[in-house]
Write a protein that holds these residues in place. Structure first.
Motif, PDB file in Angstrom:
ATOM      1  N   GLY A   1      44.383  -3.910 -39.819  1.00  0.00           N
ATOM      2  CA  GLY A   1      44.694  -5.272 -40.244  1.00  0.00           C
ATOM      3  C   GLY A   1      45.805  -5.817 -39.374  1.00  0.00           C
ATOM      4  O   GLY A   1      46.379  -5.091 -38.566  1.00  0.00           O
ATOM      5  N   PRO A   2      46.112  -7.054 -39.526  1.00  0.00           N
ATOM      6  CA  PRO A   2      47.192  -7.580 -38.695  1.00  0.00           C
ATOM      7  C   PRO A   2      48.522  -6.921 -39.075  1.00  0.00           C
ATOM      8  O   PRO A   2      48.887  -6.892 -40.230  1.00  0.00           O
ATOM      9  CB  PRO A   2      47.194  -9.076 -39.006  1.00  0.00           C
ATOM     10  N   SER A   3      49.169  -6.361 -38.092  1.00  0.00           N
ATOM     11  CA  SER A   3      50.453  -5.717 -38.342  1.00  0.00           C
ATOM     12  C   SER A   3      51.417  -6.045 -37.214  1.00  0.00           C
ATOM     13  O   SER A   3      51.056  -5.971 -36.034  1.00  0.00           O
ATOM     14  CB  SER A   3      50.290  -4.203 -38.429  1.00  0.00           C
ATOM     15  N   GLU A   4      52.622  -6.375 -37.604  1.00  0.00           N
ATOM     16  CA  GLU A   4      53.659  -6.646 -36.617  1.00  0.00           C
ATOM     17  C   GLU A   4      54.131  -5.355 -35.950  1.00  0.00           C
ATOM     18  O   GLU A   4      54.796  -5.395 -34.921  1.00  0.00           O
ATOM     19  CB  GLU A   4      54.839  -7.342 -37.285  1.00  0.00           C
ATOM     20  N   GLN A   5      53.796  -4.214 -36.528  1.00  0.00           N
ATOM     21  CA  GLN A   5      54.257  -2.926 -36.018  1.00  0.00           C
ATOM     22  C   GLN A   5      53.245  -2.236 -35.104  1.00  0.00           C
ATOM     23  O   GLN A   5      53.515  -1.158 -34.595  1.00  0.00           O
ATOM     24  CB  GLN A   5      54.596  -1.999 -37.186  1.00  0.00           C
TER      25      GLN A   5
ATOM     26  N   ALA B   1      51.885   1.669 -30.988  1.00  0.00           N
ATOM     27  CA  ALA B   1      51.105   1.957 -29.782  1.00  0.00           C
ATOM     28  C   ALA B   1      51.977   2.638 -28.730  1.00  0.00           C
ATOM     29  O   ALA B   1      51.502   3.509 -27.994  1.00  0.00           O
ATOM     30  CB  ALA B   1      50.484   0.681 -29.232  1.00  0.00           C
ATOM     31  N   ARG B   2      53.259   2.256 -28.653  1.00  0.00           N
ATOM     32  CA  ARG B   2      54.177   2.917 -27.710  1.00  0.00           C
ATOM     33  C   ARG B   2      54.329   4.402 -28.049  1.00  0.00           C
ATOM     34  O   ARG B   2      54.307   5.265 -27.176  1.00  0.00           O
ATOM     35  CB  ARG B   2      55.551   2.251 -27.737  1.00  0.00           C
ATOM     36  N   VAL B   3      54.483   4.679 -29.339  1.00  0.00           N
ATOM     37  CA  VAL B   3      54.624   6.071 -29.790  1.00  0.00           C
ATOM     38  C   VAL B   3      53.319   6.825 -29.541  1.00  0.00           C
ATOM     39  O   VAL B   3      53.318   7.957 -29.052  1.00  0.00           O
ATOM     40  CB  VAL B   3      55.016   6.119 -31.288  1.00  0.00           C
ATOM     41  N   ALA B   4      52.197   6.190 -29.878  1.00  0.00           N
ATOM     42  CA  ALA B   4      50.891   6.822 -29.684  1.00  0.00           C
ATOM     43  C   ALA B   4      50.604   7.058 -28.202  1.00  0.00           C
ATOM     44  O   ALA B   4      49.963   8.049 -27.843  1.00  0.00           O
ATOM     45  CB  ALA B   4      49.799   5.964 -30.313  1.00  0.00           C
TER      46      ALA B   4
ATOM     47  N   THR C   1      44.504   4.274 -22.215  1.00  0.00           N
ATOM     48  CA  THR C   1      44.167   3.016 -21.545  1.00  0.00           C
ATOM     49  C   THR C   1      44.314   1.845 -22.515  1.00  0.00           C
ATOM     50  O   THR C   1      44.896   0.806 -22.175  1.00  0.00           O
ATOM     51  CB  THR C   1      42.727   3.080 -20.982  1.00  0.00           C
ATOM     52  N   ARG C   2      43.805   2.021 -23.719  1.00  0.00           N
ATOM     53  CA  ARG C   2      43.885   0.945 -24.727  1.00  0.00           C
ATOM     54  C   ARG C   2      45.338   0.706 -25.153  1.00  0.00           C
ATOM     55  O   ARG C   2      45.771  -0.442 -25.296  1.00  0.00           O
ATOM     56  CB  ARG C   2      43.018   1.301 -25.947  1.00  0.00           C
ATOM     57  N   TYR C   3      46.088   1.759 -25.387  1.00  0.00           N
ATOM     58  CA  TYR C   3      47.477   1.608 -25.840  1.00  0.00           C
ATOM     59  C   TYR C   3      48.329   0.922 -24.772  1.00  0.00           C
ATOM     60  O   TYR C   3      49.209   0.126 -25.100  1.00  0.00           O
ATOM     61  CB  TYR C   3      48.079   2.965 -26.216  1.00  0.00           C
ATOM     62  N   ARG C   4      48.073   1.227 -23.502  1.00  0.00           N
ATOM     63  CA  ARG C   4      48.798   0.557 -22.427  1.00  0.00           C
ATOM     64  C   ARG C   4      48.516  -0.949 -22.442  1.00  0.00           C
ATOM     65  O   ARG C   4      49.402  -1.756 -22.192  1.00  0.00           O
ATOM     66  CB  ARG C   4      48.435   1.141 -21.075  1.00  0.00           C
ATOM     67  N   ALA C   5      47.272  -1.315 -22.725  1.00  0.00           N
ATOM     68  CA  ALA C   5      46.921  -2.739 -22.809  1.00  0.00           C
ATOM     69  C   ALA C   5      47.646  -3.409 -23.979  1.00  0.00           C
ATOM     70  O   ALA C   5      48.074  -4.565 -23.878  1.00  0.00           O
ATOM     71  CB  ALA C   5      45.406  -2.893 -22.966  1.00  0.00           C
ATOM     72  N   LEU C   6      47.801  -2.697 -25.071  1.00  0.00           N
ATOM     73  CA  LEU C   6      48.509  -3.255 -26.238  1.00  0.00           C
ATOM     74  C   LEU C   6      50.002  -3.441 -25.945  1.00  0.00           C
ATOM     75  O   LEU C   6      50.586  -4.460 -26.308  1.00  0.00           O
ATOM     76  CB  LEU C   6      48.364  -2.348 -27.458  1.00  0.00           C
ATOM     77  N   VAL C   7      50.573  -2.430 -25.294  1.00  0.00           N
ATOM     78  CA  VAL C   7      52.013  -2.466 -25.022  1.00  0.00           C
ATOM     79  C   VAL C   7      52.334  -3.508 -23.966  1.00  0.00           C
ATOM     80  O   VAL C   7      53.386  -4.162 -24.027  1.00  0.00           O
ATOM     81  CB  VAL C   7      52.491  -1.052 -24.598  1.00  0.00           C
ATOM     82  N   GLY C   8      51.422  -3.707 -23.022  1.00  0.00           N
ATOM     83  CA  GLY C   8      51.601  -4.753 -22.017  1.00  0.00           C
ATOM     84  C   GLY C   8      52.295  -4.365 -20.790  1.00  0.00           C
ATOM     85  O   GLY C   8      53.008  -3.616 -20.407  1.00  0.00           O
TER      86      GLY C   8
END
Length: 175
Positions: free
Chosen positions: A123-127, A132-135, A168-175
């Motif tokens: 769901g939408p989460s501000e965290q 994603a950085r931790v993951a 790859t996905r987490y890097r895209a989230l973190v930016g």
């Protein structure tokens, strides 16, 4: 009466007693106390011939619980392959192969972190970005440990590959 007769006969006596009531009616419903009703009013169908449209009570909620489907998919795959890898490591550790200890530990940590990420991605989460950085860090460590064993253990190779996709996905989230 002997104990055996009592034990074997008791259910029959209870069943006979319970079924021998004089009426088959249910007890009366408890009276409602004055005040607000806690149950929602029953929905009524539109009157015959009415042109009043039936309104969906959930209409307009589409954006309220938007999930990140891509992140959900890679996180779920990591959980699946990570669980298999960790169990494989436990089996080998139980057989005395201590070289799998670091792999088991990294898979364990990746699983814990990924479960939290999966929940936030649902769901939408501000965290989500922070998680994603931790993951990302846990996934990188898990992939590195699993790569050491991928030539020998299919479970480690599958876990490393799913970690790679997740990274790859987490890097895209973190930016």
């Amino acid at each position: 009466m002997q104990r055996r007769e009592f034990v074997l006969g008791s259910p029959a006596v209870l069943a006979t007693t319970a079924c021998s009531g004089s009426t088959d009616e249910l007890p009366p419903a408890p009276e409602k106390s004055p005040g607000k009703s806690t149950s929602p009013p029953a929905a009524r169908p539109p009157a015959p011939g009415s042109t009043t449209p039936i309104v969906d009570p959930h209409a307009g909620h589409a954006g309220h619980h938007a999930s990140d489907d891509t992140t959900l998919a890679v996180a779920a795959e990591c959980l699946k392959t990570g669980e298999v890898c960790m169990q494989h490591c436990f089996m080998l550790l139980g057989q005395g192969d201590t070289s799998m200890a670091a792999c088991a530990r990294s898979a364990y940590e990746m699983l814990a972190v990924t479960r939290a990420l999966l929940a936030l991605a649902a769901g939408p989460s501000e965290q989500l970005v922070a998680q994603a950085r931790v993951a990302l860090a846990a996934g990188e460590r898990c992939e590195a440990e699993c790569r050491k064993h991928e030539g020998k253990h299919a479970a480690c190779k599958a876990c490393a590959e799913s970690c790679k996709a997740a990274i790859t996905r987490y890097r895209a989230l973190v930016g």
